[in-house]
Design a protein around this motif. Structure first.
Motif, mmCIF file in Angstrom:
data_model
loop_
_atom_site.group_PDB
_atom_site.id
_atom_site.type_symbol
_atom_site.label_atom_id
_atom_site.label_comp_id
_atom_site.label_asym_id
_atom_site.label_seq_id
_atom_site.Cartn_x
_atom_site.Cartn_y
_atom_site.Cartn_z
ATOM 1 N N VAL A 48 -23.137 29.170 25.522
ATOM 2 C CA VAL A 48 -21.826 29.014 24.898
ATOM 3 C C VAL A 48 -20.947 30.157 25.377
ATOM 4 N N ALA A 98 -21.699 24.735 27.227
ATOM 5 C CA ALA A 98 -21.087 23.922 26.172
ATOM 6 C C ALA A 98 -19.628 23.624 26.510
ATOM 7 N N HIS A 123 -19.231 21.502 19.848
ATOM 8 C CA HIS A 123 -20.406 22.341 19.611
ATOM 9 C C HIS A 123 -21.597 21.792 20.406
ATOM 10 N N MET A 124 -22.476 22.686 20.829
ATOM 11 C CA MET A 124 -23.700 22.292 21.525
ATOM 12 C C MET A 124 -24.901 22.816 20.746
ATOM 13 N N VAL A 165 -24.294 17.320 21.988
ATOM 14 C CA VAL A 165 -22.912 17.795 22.121
ATOM 15 C C VAL A 165 -22.015 16.908 21.274
ATOM 16 N N PRO A 225 -16.729 25.651 21.116
ATOM 17 C CA PRO A 225 -18.102 25.802 20.640
ATOM 18 C C PRO A 225 -18.363 27.171 20.009
ATOM 19 N N LEU A 252 -25.241 27.179 18.349
ATOM 20 C CA LEU A 252 -26.291 27.052 19.371
ATOM 21 C C LEU A 252 -27.526 27.857 18.998
#
Length: 359
Positions: free
Chosen positions: A204, A244, A249-250, A263, A274, A279
């Motif tokens: 990220v 990301a 958001h990842m 994702v 993100p 993460l």
């Protein structure tokens, strides 16, 4: 009692509207002072002879001299924090990534239509970016290690083959990296030093929508490993770094014996989407002791809590040291929470990542 020294700002933009809006925005700030505005870099150079700014806000596409050429001249002569104010377009994203690699410390995006209203609505974000830039350690950007030479195709093929064999025997490591201001240069140094046998990496980098795709594409051209903007369902595998996408958001999820990323859009966490915390917390939950967490340069505290959760679930965790950080905020917060097991310099990160290959 002495007055607090104000941050001296130079605004360089070919739009008179943008120059006026930015000037008005900073006019009543007790800690910020606009010392000059300029329609292009040529005018800016003349004004900088009279008084040198602490921070420059800089457009990229301008007449007579483009922003990147101007930025290179600044960084070669007298390195100064620069906040890029660029249009949110695919073409602008690619150009801005070049600016970030040259030494800009932050990106602030503006639309092509309705720019005045947008800037007024984004006042707090822009002022934070300027204050962040003023506190940055631009000297750290000039201490980059030279990237390793790209491996040849035979070496790459051998590395991938070895990786596939190792994966059949054990659960591979996942390396999670979180960063913000100064992270584009830091990630370039790290990822260009890795070979395809390295563990799968999830990243990220605080960055606006559209810019992450250009950033990932640029890195993919420079690196021996594959680098791409993450898509929902992408498998995490050796020799691949997933970044990301801006605005989403990842998270890491488990799929049988393998890991993949999820994702999706969602509300900002710690003011970011993100978010590094999103993460790191998912990595703590899904990978635990099979993961490595690294928090790099950046302002704020995003990622500090997530890194602590990773450590508590058995992950090995690291924070970048102050000397090599452009902004020590995020690593400092992680260290304060005892989330980092070790504090390392930027030059050590690639070696650390490589050392976890198929342990």
């Amino acid at each position: 009692m002495s007055k607090t020294k104000k941050i001296k700002v130079l605004i360089v933009d070919d739009s008179a509207v943008v120059r006026q809006v930015l000037s008005d925005m900073m006019a009543n700030q007790p800690d910020i002072e606009v010392i000059a505005t300029a329609a292009d870099p040529i005018f800016a150079v003349a004004k900088m002879r009279d008084e040198w700014p602490d921070v420059i806000t800089l457009d990229v596409e301008m007449p007579r001299m483009d922003g990147i050429t101007f930025l290179k001249k600044i960084m070669q002569g007298k390195p100064t924090p620069v906040v890029i104010c660029s249009s949110l377009t695919e073409k602008g994203a690619e150009t801005t990534m070049e600016a970030m690699s040259t030494g800009a410390v932050a990106i602030f995006t503006k639309p092509q239509i309705g720019v005045k209203g947008f800037l007024e609505q984004s006042k707090a974000e822009l002022l934070d970016a300027i204050r962040e830039a003023a506190r940055s350690n631009v000297a750290a950007m000039g201490r980059r290690a030279a990237p390793r030479a790209a491996v040849n195709n035979a070496e790459a093929t051998a590395s991938v083959s070895a990786a596939q064999t190792a994966m059949s025997k054990t659960t591979e490591k996942v390396v999670a990296i979180g960063t913000s201001t100064g992270g584009t240069i830091a990630l370039e140094q790290i990822l260009t030093s890795l070979t395809p046998g390295c563990p799968g990496i999830v990243i990220v980098q605080h960055m606006p929508e559209k810019f992450t795709a250009a950033f990932a594409s640029r890195l993919n051209q420079l690196c021996s490993i594959e680098v791409k903007e993450a898509e929902d369902g992408d498998k995490v595998r050796p020799g691949l770094a997933l970044i990301a996408p801006g605005g989403k958001h990842m998270s890491l999820v488990r799929n049988g014996a393998f890991y993949q990323v999820q994702v999706k859009a969602g509300p900002a966490v710690n003011r970011h989407c993100p978010s590094v915390d999103v993460l790191f917390r998912s990595v703590a939950k899904c990978a635990g002791k099979n993961s490595v967490g690294i928090i790099l340069t950046g302002m704020g505290d995003d990622g500090a809590r997530g890194l602590l959760e990773m450590r508590e679930t058995g992950a090995v965790t690291y924070a970048q040291d102050e000397a090599s950080s452009v902004v020590f905020g995020m690593p400092k917060e992680a260290i304060k929470r005892d989330a980092a097991m070790q504090i390392i310099s930027l030059d050590q990160v690639a070696t650390v990542v490589t050392s976890y290959s198929f342990r």
